[in-house]
Design a protein around this motif. Structure first.
Motif, PDB file in Angstrom:
ATOM      1  N   ALA A   2       0.813  -1.223   0.000  1.00 50.83           N
ATOM      2  CA  ALA A   2       0.000   0.000   0.000  1.00 50.83           C
ATOM      3  C   ALA A   2       0.842   1.268   0.000  1.00 50.83           C
ATOM      4  O   ALA A   2       0.314   2.368  -0.242  1.00 50.83           O
ATOM      5  CB  ALA A   2      -0.931   0.009   1.213  1.00 50.83           C
ATOM      6  N   ALA A   3       2.132   1.142   0.262  1.00 47.35           N
ATOM      7  CA  ALA A   3       2.991   2.325   0.356  1.00 47.35           C
ATOM      8  C   ALA A   3       3.125   3.006  -0.999  1.00 47.35           C
ATOM      9  O   ALA A   3       3.464   2.367  -1.995  1.00 47.35           O
ATOM     10  CB  ALA A   3       4.363   1.930   0.890  1.00 47.35           C
ATOM     11  N   THR A   4       2.853   4.288  -1.040  1.00 52.21           N
ATOM     12  CA  THR A   4       2.968   5.049  -2.290  1.00 52.21           C
ATOM     13  C   THR A   4       4.296   5.789  -2.384  1.00 52.21           C
ATOM     14  O   THR A   4       4.732   6.159  -3.462  1.00 52.21           O
ATOM     15  CB  THR A   4       1.822   6.051  -2.416  1.00 52.21           C
ATOM     16  N   ALA A   5       4.918   6.019  -1.243  1.00 54.93           N
ATOM     17  CA  ALA A   5       6.231   6.662  -1.208  1.00 54.93           C
ATOM     18  C   ALA A   5       6.986   6.104  -0.006  1.00 54.93           C
ATOM     19  O   ALA A   5       6.398   5.862   1.043  1.00 54.93           O
ATOM     20  CB  ALA A   5       6.107   8.172  -1.104  1.00 54.93           C
ATOM     21  N   VAL A   6       8.268   5.892  -0.199  1.00 57.79           N
ATOM     22  CA  VAL A   6       9.099   5.328   0.870  1.00 57.79           C
ATOM     23  C   VAL A   6      10.275   6.251   1.104  1.00 57.79           C
ATOM     24  O   VAL A   6      11.015   6.592   0.171  1.00 57.79           O
ATOM     25  CB  VAL A   6       9.605   3.918   0.497  1.00 57.79           C
ATOM     26  N   HIS A   7      10.446   6.672   2.341  1.00 58.80           N
ATOM     27  CA  HIS A   7      11.554   7.556   2.697  1.00 58.80           C
ATOM     28  C   HIS A   7      12.224   7.027   3.962  1.00 58.80           C
ATOM     29  O   HIS A   7      11.561   6.513   4.859  1.00 58.80           O
ATOM     30  CB  HIS A   7      11.060   8.983   2.950  1.00 58.80           C
ATOM     31  N   ALA A   8      13.532   7.183   4.021  1.00 59.40           N
ATOM     32  CA  ALA A   8      14.257   6.778   5.225  1.00 59.40           C
ATOM     33  C   ALA A   8      13.839   7.662   6.394  1.00 59.40           C
ATOM     34  O   ALA A   8      13.800   8.887   6.281  1.00 59.40           O
ATOM     35  CB  ALA A   8      15.762   6.873   4.995  1.00 59.40           C
ATOM     36  N   ALA A   9      13.504   7.019   7.511  1.00 61.44           N
ATOM     37  CA  ALA A   9      13.122   7.760   8.711  1.00 61.44           C
ATOM     38  C   ALA A   9      14.270   7.824   9.706  1.00 61.44           C
ATOM     39  O   ALA A   9      14.187   8.506  10.721  1.00 61.44           O
ATOM     40  CB  ALA A   9      11.912   7.090   9.367  1.00 61.44           C
ATOM     41  N   GLY A  10      15.347   7.114   9.423  1.00 62.30           N
ATOM     42  CA  GLY A  10      16.508   7.086  10.308  1.00 62.30           C
ATOM     43  C   GLY A  10      17.438   5.971   9.897  1.00 62.30           C
ATOM     44  O   GLY A  10      17.263   5.352   8.837  1.00 62.30           O
ATOM     45  N   SER A  66      24.496   1.708  10.886  1.00 61.23           N
ATOM     46  CA  SER A  66      25.372   2.599  10.128  1.00 61.23           C
ATOM     47  C   SER A  66      24.518   3.435   9.186  1.00 61.23           C
ATOM     48  O   SER A  66      23.312   3.233   9.079  1.00 61.23           O
ATOM     49  CB  SER A  66      26.400   1.792   9.314  1.00 61.23           C
ATOM     50  N   ALA A  67      25.158   4.368   8.484  1.00 58.62           N
ATOM     51  CA  ALA A  67      24.440   5.235   7.559  1.00 58.62           C
ATOM     52  C   ALA A  67      23.876   4.470   6.373  1.00 58.62           C
ATOM     53  O   ALA A  67      22.998   4.975   5.660  1.00 58.62           O
ATOM     54  CB  ALA A  67      25.358   6.352   7.065  1.00 58.62           C
ATOM     55  N   THR A  68      24.361   3.251   6.145  1.00 58.96           N
ATOM     56  CA  THR A  68      23.852   2.433   5.046  1.00 58.96           C
ATOM     57  C   THR A  68      22.803   1.427   5.514  1.00 58.96           C
ATOM     58  O   THR A  68      22.397   0.558   4.747  1.00 58.96           O
ATOM     59  CB  THR A  68      25.008   1.685   4.347  1.00 58.96           C
ATOM     60  N   ASP A  69      22.370   1.535   6.760  1.00 55.51           N
ATOM     61  CA  ASP A  69      21.397   0.610   7.356  1.00 55.51           C
ATOM     62  C   ASP A  69      20.130   1.396   7.715  1.00 55.51           C
ATOM     63  O   ASP A  69      19.932   1.779   8.872  1.00 55.51           O
ATOM     64  CB  ASP A  69      22.015  -0.024   8.604  1.00 55.51           C
ATOM     65  N   PRO A  70      19.242   1.634   6.719  1.00 55.17           N
ATOM     66  CA  PRO A  70      18.121   2.539   6.948  1.00 55.17           C
ATOM     67  C   PRO A  70      16.926   1.855   7.615  1.00 55.17           C
ATOM     68  O   PRO A  70      16.781   0.630   7.600  1.00 55.17           O
ATOM     69  CB  PRO A  70      17.743   2.973   5.525  1.00 55.17           C
ATOM     70  N   VAL A  71      16.070   2.688   8.195  1.00 55.10           N
ATOM     71  CA  VAL A  71      14.751   2.256   8.642  1.00 55.10           C
ATOM     72  C   VAL A  71      13.749   3.253   8.077  1.00 55.10           C
ATOM     73  O   VAL A  71      14.027   4.450   8.000  1.00 55.10           O
ATOM     74  CB  VAL A  71      14.661   2.177  10.181  1.00 55.10           C
ATOM     75  N   THR A  72      12.609   2.751   7.626  1.00 53.04           N
ATOM     76  CA  THR A  72      11.591   3.621   7.045  1.00 53.04           C
ATOM     77  C   THR A  72      10.307   3.542   7.863  1.00 53.04           C
ATOM     78  O   THR A  72      10.146   2.670   8.717  1.00 53.04           O
ATOM     79  CB  THR A  72      11.269   3.199   5.593  1.00 53.04           C
ATOM     80  N   GLU A  73       9.393   4.458   7.573  1.00 54.14           N
ATOM     81  CA  GLU A  73       8.089   4.410   8.227  1.00 54.14           C
ATOM     82  C   GLU A  73       7.345   3.121   7.875  1.00 54.14           C
ATOM     83  O   GLU A  73       6.510   2.647   8.650  1.00 54.14           O
ATOM     84  CB  GLU A  73       7.265   5.628   7.825  1.00 54.14           C
ATOM     85  N   ILE A  74       7.667   2.548   6.729  1.00 54.50           N
ATOM     86  CA  ILE A  74       7.015   1.300   6.315  1.00 54.50           C
ATOM     87  C   ILE A  74       7.473   0.145   7.197  1.00 54.50           C
ATOM     88  O   ILE A  74       6.666  -0.731   7.556  1.00 54.50           O
ATOM     89  CB  ILE A  74       7.303   1.001   4.830  1.00 54.50           C
ATOM     90  N   ASP A  75       8.756   0.124   7.561  1.00 56.42           N
ATOM     91  CA  ASP A  75       9.247  -0.895   8.500  1.00 56.42           C
ATOM     92  C   ASP A  75       8.436  -0.847   9.788  1.00 56.42           C
ATOM     93  O   ASP A  75       7.984  -1.880  10.304  1.00 56.42           O
ATOM     94  CB  ASP A  75      10.723  -0.654   8.848  1.00 56.42           C
ATOM     95  N   LEU A  76       8.271   0.353  10.320  1.00 57.07           N
ATOM     96  CA  LEU A  76       7.567   0.520  11.596  1.00 57.07           C
ATOM     97  C   LEU A  76       6.093   0.160  11.473  1.00 57.07           C
ATOM     98  O   LEU A  76       5.524  -0.514  12.345  1.00 57.07           O
ATOM     99  CB  LEU A  76       7.722   1.962  12.078  1.00 57.07           C
TER     100      LEU A  76
END
Length: 259
Positions: free
Chosen positions: A24-32, A36-46
């Motif tokens: 259902a996600a229409t846009a995915v952005h890193a939330a943190g 490391s800086a190459t290990d992202p978490v997004t709002e979709i993960d949460l």
């Protein structure tokens, strides 16, 4: 319906709930970032973890939880759920379809260790749901799975993954360079759970990665094992392959793992 079948049904429902959040996600952005800086978490993960754990908590209120995005709870039933709500977050950020939801039910053994009894890995973009219950085999959308075996080392398609720190990647690159000329080819799709399930389905012949967390492999390792793979610890990760191929890779892989 047996208790294991009930657990499997719950795991399938929970994993598909997480998959619906991803689709259902229409846009995915890193939330943190995490390690490391190459290990992202997004709002979709949460959001996916929230959907998965809500389903599990409603069906199994006395079980424990171990989720990648911070859902941790001690239970009283002797069972816990190990959840990776988005295995392949970097792929999700880039629009790659190699993304899964991984859900495993583990039982606590007398020595206080944990052992998976049910594993589900749901691939929302391909509508593929891989399932396994201990001693009952592995399936893809209900169809039984079996690993490729025997496979000679020089004809093996091997999959792997990489850690997030530069030091670990340098070491893993050295391992890769030593292995590449010995096998048919090497792939890396960015999802440990997916690699293990594709091994179970015969889409590759082996998988190894030495720096993983429990939620990365808990469900996928059971699925691979129930499809006939030999699965052993490799550092903090796993080495999985058909019984004939596994010893050949094991001799090489353990030389390159940090001690």
């Amino acid at each position: 319906m047996t208790p294991v079948e009930e657990l499997l049904d719950v795991a399938v429902t929970a994993a598909r709930d997480g998959g619906r959040v991803i689709r259902a996600a229409t846009a995915v952005h890193a939330a943190g970032h995490k390690s490391s800086a190459t290990d992202p978490v997004t709002e979709i993960d949460l959001a996916s973890e929230a959907a998965v754990t809500a389903c599990l908590a409603a069906a199994r209120p006395h079980d424990g939880f171990l989720g990648e995005e911070g859902t941790v709870r001690a239970g009283t039933s002797g069972l816990r759920w190990v959840v990776d709500p988005v295995d392949g977050t970097t792929n999700l950020l880039y629009g790659s379809p190699h993304v899964t939801v991984s859900v495993a039910a583990e039982e606590q053994l007398p020595d206080s260790s944990w052992r998976a009894v049910v594993g589900v890995v749901h691939d929302p973009y391909r509508s593929e749901t891989f399932t396994a219950a201990r001693d009952r085999g592995a399936r893809l959308n209900g169809t039984p799975l079996r690993v490729n075996d025997p496979v000679p080392l020089d004809r093996a398609l091997v999959t792997t993954g990489f850690a997030y720190t530069s030091a670990a990647r340098a070491r893993q690159a050295h391992t890769l360079a030593g292995l590449l000329h010995r096998v048919r080819d090497i792939r890396s799709h960015g999802s440990a759970a997916l690699e293990l399930c594709w091994l179970a389905a015969g889409r590759c012949d082996a998988y190894y990665e030495d720096e993983l967390a429990a939620w990365d492999w808990a469900a996928g390792a059971l699925i691979a094992a129930e499809a006939g793979a030999t699965v052993t610890a490799l550092g903090a990760g796993v080495l999985a392959a058909g019984p004939a191929l596994h010893p050949q890779l094991e001799r090489f892989a353990h030389v390159c793992v940090p001690r």
